[in-house]
Scaffold this motif. Structure first.
Motif, PDB file in Angstrom:
ATOM      1  N   VAL A  88      30.037 166.525  71.435  1.00 15.49           N
ATOM      2  CA  VAL A  88      28.597 166.426  71.214  1.00 15.49           C
ATOM      3  C   VAL A  88      28.139 167.454  70.178  1.00 15.49           C
ATOM      4  O   VAL A  88      27.265 167.166  69.351  1.00 15.49           O
ATOM      5  CB  VAL A  88      27.830 166.598  72.541  1.00 15.49           C
ATOM      6  N   ALA A  89      28.733 168.644  70.191  1.00 11.77           N
ATOM      7  CA  ALA A  89      28.397 169.662  69.191  1.00 11.77           C
ATOM      8  C   ALA A  89      28.735 169.166  67.792  1.00 11.77           C
ATOM      9  O   ALA A  89      27.982 169.387  66.836  1.00 11.77           O
ATOM     10  CB  ALA A  89      29.150 170.958  69.484  1.00 11.77           C
ATOM     11  N   ALA A  90      29.876 168.496  67.667  1.00 16.01           N
ATOM     12  CA  ALA A  90      30.278 167.946  66.366  1.00 16.01           C
ATOM     13  C   ALA A  90      29.296 166.877  65.918  1.00 16.01           C
ATOM     14  O   ALA A  90      28.921 166.806  64.740  1.00 16.01           O
ATOM     15  CB  ALA A  90      31.690 167.365  66.470  1.00 16.01           C
ATOM     16  N   LYS A  91      28.860 166.041  66.850  1.00 18.02           N
ATOM     17  CA  LYS A  91      27.876 165.001  66.545  1.00 18.02           C
ATOM     18  C   LYS A  91      26.555 165.632  66.115  1.00 18.02           C
ATOM     19  O   LYS A  91      25.931 165.204  65.145  1.00 18.02           O
ATOM     20  CB  LYS A  91      27.645 164.125  67.775  1.00 18.02           C
ATOM     21  N   GLU A  92      26.133 166.640  66.864  1.00 18.82           N
ATOM     22  CA  GLU A  92      24.859 167.305  66.577  1.00 18.82           C
ATOM     23  C   GLU A  92      24.902 167.996  65.214  1.00 18.82           C
ATOM     24  O   GLU A  92      23.913 167.975  64.474  1.00 18.82           O
ATOM     25  CB  GLU A  92      24.567 168.326  67.682  1.00 18.82           C
ATOM     26  N   ARG A  93      26.044 168.586  64.872  1.00 17.90           N
ATOM     27  CA  ARG A  93      26.198 169.286  63.583  1.00 17.90           C
ATOM     28  C   ARG A  93      26.332 168.301  62.433  1.00 17.90           C
ATOM     29  O   ARG A  93      26.139 168.654  61.273  1.00 17.90           O
ATOM     30  CB  ARG A  93      27.424 170.199  63.665  1.00 17.90           C
ATOM     31  N   GLY A  94      26.671 167.044  62.731  1.00 12.90           N
ATOM     32  CA  GLY A  94      26.871 166.057  61.677  1.00 12.90           C
ATOM     33  C   GLY A  94      28.223 166.198  61.014  1.00 12.90           C
ATOM     34  O   GLY A  94      28.385 165.881  59.826  1.00 12.90           O
ATOM     35  N   VAL A  95      29.194 166.663  61.789  1.00 12.05           N
ATOM     36  CA  VAL A  95      30.545 166.852  61.261  1.00 12.05           C
ATOM     37  C   VAL A  95      31.157 165.510  60.867  1.00 12.05           C
ATOM     38  O   VAL A  95      31.024 164.519  61.574  1.00 12.05           O
ATOM     39  CB  VAL A  95      31.443 167.531  62.323  1.00 12.05           C
ATOM     40  N   VAL A  96      31.811 165.494  59.723  1.00 10.85           N
ATOM     41  CA  VAL A  96      32.483 164.286  59.235  1.00 10.85           C
ATOM     42  C   VAL A  96      33.962 164.384  59.596  1.00 10.85           C
ATOM     43  O   VAL A  96      34.630 165.365  59.256  1.00 10.85           O
ATOM     44  CB  VAL A  96      32.313 164.134  57.708  1.00 10.85           C
ATOM     45  N   SER A  97      34.469 163.366  60.294  1.00  8.96           N
ATOM     46  CA  SER A  97      35.846 163.427  60.765  1.00  8.96           C
ATOM     47  C   SER A  97      36.869 162.959  59.738  1.00  8.96           C
ATOM     48  O   SER A  97      38.066 163.177  59.907  1.00  8.96           O
ATOM     49  CB  SER A  97      35.994 162.584  62.033  1.00  8.96           C
TER      50      SER A  97
ATOM     51  N   LEU B  33      39.456 163.351  66.385  1.00 10.66           N
ATOM     52  CA  LEU B  33      39.172 163.690  64.989  1.00 10.66           C
ATOM     53  C   LEU B  33      37.921 164.557  64.863  1.00 10.66           C
ATOM     54  O   LEU B  33      37.877 165.463  64.025  1.00 10.66           O
ATOM     55  CB  LEU B  33      39.013 162.409  64.161  1.00 10.66           C
ATOM     56  N   MET B  34      36.915 164.287  65.694  1.00  7.91           N
ATOM     57  CA  MET B  34      35.694 165.085  65.627  1.00  7.91           C
ATOM     58  C   MET B  34      35.952 166.534  66.056  1.00  7.91           C
ATOM     59  O   MET B  34      35.446 167.472  65.448  1.00  7.91           O
ATOM     60  CB  MET B  34      34.612 164.456  66.506  1.00  7.91           C
ATOM     61  N   ILE B  35      36.765 166.713  67.091  1.00 10.82           N
ATOM     62  CA  ILE B  35      37.089 168.073  67.534  1.00 10.82           C
ATOM     63  C   ILE B  35      37.931 168.786  66.478  1.00 10.82           C
ATOM     64  O   ILE B  35      37.737 169.965  66.191  1.00 10.82           O
ATOM     65  CB  ILE B  35      37.825 168.047  68.890  1.00 10.82           C
ATOM     66  N   ALA B  36      38.871 168.052  65.885  1.00 12.35           N
ATOM     67  CA  ALA B  36      39.693 168.646  64.828  1.00 12.35           C
ATOM     68  C   ALA B  36      38.825 169.081  63.650  1.00 12.35           C
ATOM     69  O   ALA B  36      39.020 170.161  63.086  1.00 12.35           O
ATOM     70  CB  ALA B  36      40.744 167.636  64.369  1.00 12.35           C
ATOM     71  N   ALA B  37      37.863 168.246  63.278  1.00  7.52           N
ATOM     72  CA  ALA B  37      36.960 168.586  62.175  1.00  7.52           C
ATOM     73  C   ALA B  37      36.091 169.783  62.536  1.00  7.52           C
ATOM     74  O   ALA B  37      35.845 170.675  61.714  1.00  7.52           O
ATOM     75  CB  ALA B  37      36.083 167.381  61.829  1.00  7.52           C
ATOM     76  N   LEU B  38      35.631 169.834  63.789  1.00 12.01           N
ATOM     77  CA  LEU B  38      34.812 170.953  64.247  1.00 12.01           C
ATOM     78  C   LEU B  38      35.592 172.255  64.201  1.00 12.01           C
ATOM     79  O   LEU B  38      35.089 173.286  63.766  1.00 12.01           O
ATOM     80  CB  LEU B  38      34.330 170.680  65.675  1.00 12.01           C
ATOM     81  N   ARG B  39      36.855 172.205  64.642  1.00 18.74           N
ATOM     82  CA  ARG B  39      37.696 173.406  64.638  1.00 18.74           C
ATOM     83  C   ARG B  39      37.990 173.881  63.218  1.00 18.74           C
ATOM     84  O   ARG B  39      38.333 175.045  62.996  1.00 18.74           O
ATOM     85  CB  ARG B  39      39.011 173.116  65.351  1.00 18.74           C
ATOM     86  N   GLY B  40      37.857 172.982  62.270  1.00 20.77           N
ATOM     87  CA  GLY B  40      38.142 173.339  60.888  1.00 20.77           C
ATOM     88  C   GLY B  40      36.997 174.046  60.179  1.00 20.77           C
ATOM     89  O   GLY B  40      37.157 174.514  59.050  1.00 20.77           O
TER      90      GLY B  40
END
Length: 215
Positions: free
Chosen positions: A26-35, A77-84
């Motif tokens: 959800v944090a990745a979604k809220e931040r608008g992270v691109v996977s 993929l969203m978690i991986a993108a967030l961790r990056g």
């Protein structure tokens, strides 16, 4: 619409790692992270455990293999993108609830009492970790240095307005009237993270005025 399985004995079976997975997703979604381009192979052992438990949580609520696999792939993929990202991402509880409603709608899952679904409510995270900040810390997200102390029920005007907006949207999704009684149940499920029903009525002067503030 995905059918959500019944919860045994009325208790959530969402594991703690799966709760962390929900916070991260959800944090990745809220931040608008691109996977796109995210490297899932770089995820830590802890994150892989989180994903394994998200898989279990999804299988509790659906028997649709395509739904499970596609959702898990996106979460990975969203978690991986967030961790990056170079800096930890913050996530307010009210924003988690608002974005969670959107995620559930996108997944075609309906939230209702007596069922346990993923992503779980913010209150589930608070119950597992003791406070919202502790939940964020466990997930590796940015914590708020100005957040309320554990058990301290103080909310500013913006928090009241946000909460009423989330509550009304939740009622609309479930097809129930936005009554004082319904809000009481809503607040009880999120105790400590949203104002109580009595506090809302006192803050706005009446329940009707509170609803009017939500547009």
């Amino acid at each position: 619409m995905v059918a959500v399985n019944e919860v045994a004995n009325g208790k959530s079976h969402t594991s703690t790692p799966a709760v962390l997975g929900a916070l991260l997703y959800v944090a990745a979604k809220e931040r608008g992270v691109v996977s796109a381009g995210a490297d899932a192979s770089s995820l830590s052992a802890d994150d892989r455990e989180i994903l394994a438990e998200v898989d279990v949580a999804l299988r509790h609520q659906s028997s649709d293999e395509v739904f499970i696999e596609s959702t898990l792939a996106e979460v990975t993929l969203m978690i991986a993108a967030l961790r990056g990202l170079s800096e930890p991402v913050p996530l307010a509880a009210a924003r988690y609830e608002a974005r969670r409603s959107e995620v559930l709608s996108g997944l075609g899952v309906t939230s209702s009492r007596g069922t346990s679904i993923w992503p779980p409510t913010s209150q589930t995270a608070v119950q597992r970790f003791g406070s919202w900040n502790e939940a964020l810390k466990a997930a590796g997200l940015a914590t708020s240095s100005t957040g309320r102390a554990k058990g301290q029920l103080r909310f500013d005007a913006a928090a009241y307005d946000r909460t009423l907006g989330v509550f009304v949207a939740d009622c609309e999704k479930r097809g129930v009237p936005a009554t004082y009684k319904e809000y009481s149940a809503f607040a009880a499920e999120r105790k400590g993270e949203v104002p109580s029903a009595a506090a809302v009525r006192k803050f706005y002067g009446s329940w009707n005025k509170a609803l009017a503030s939500a547009g």
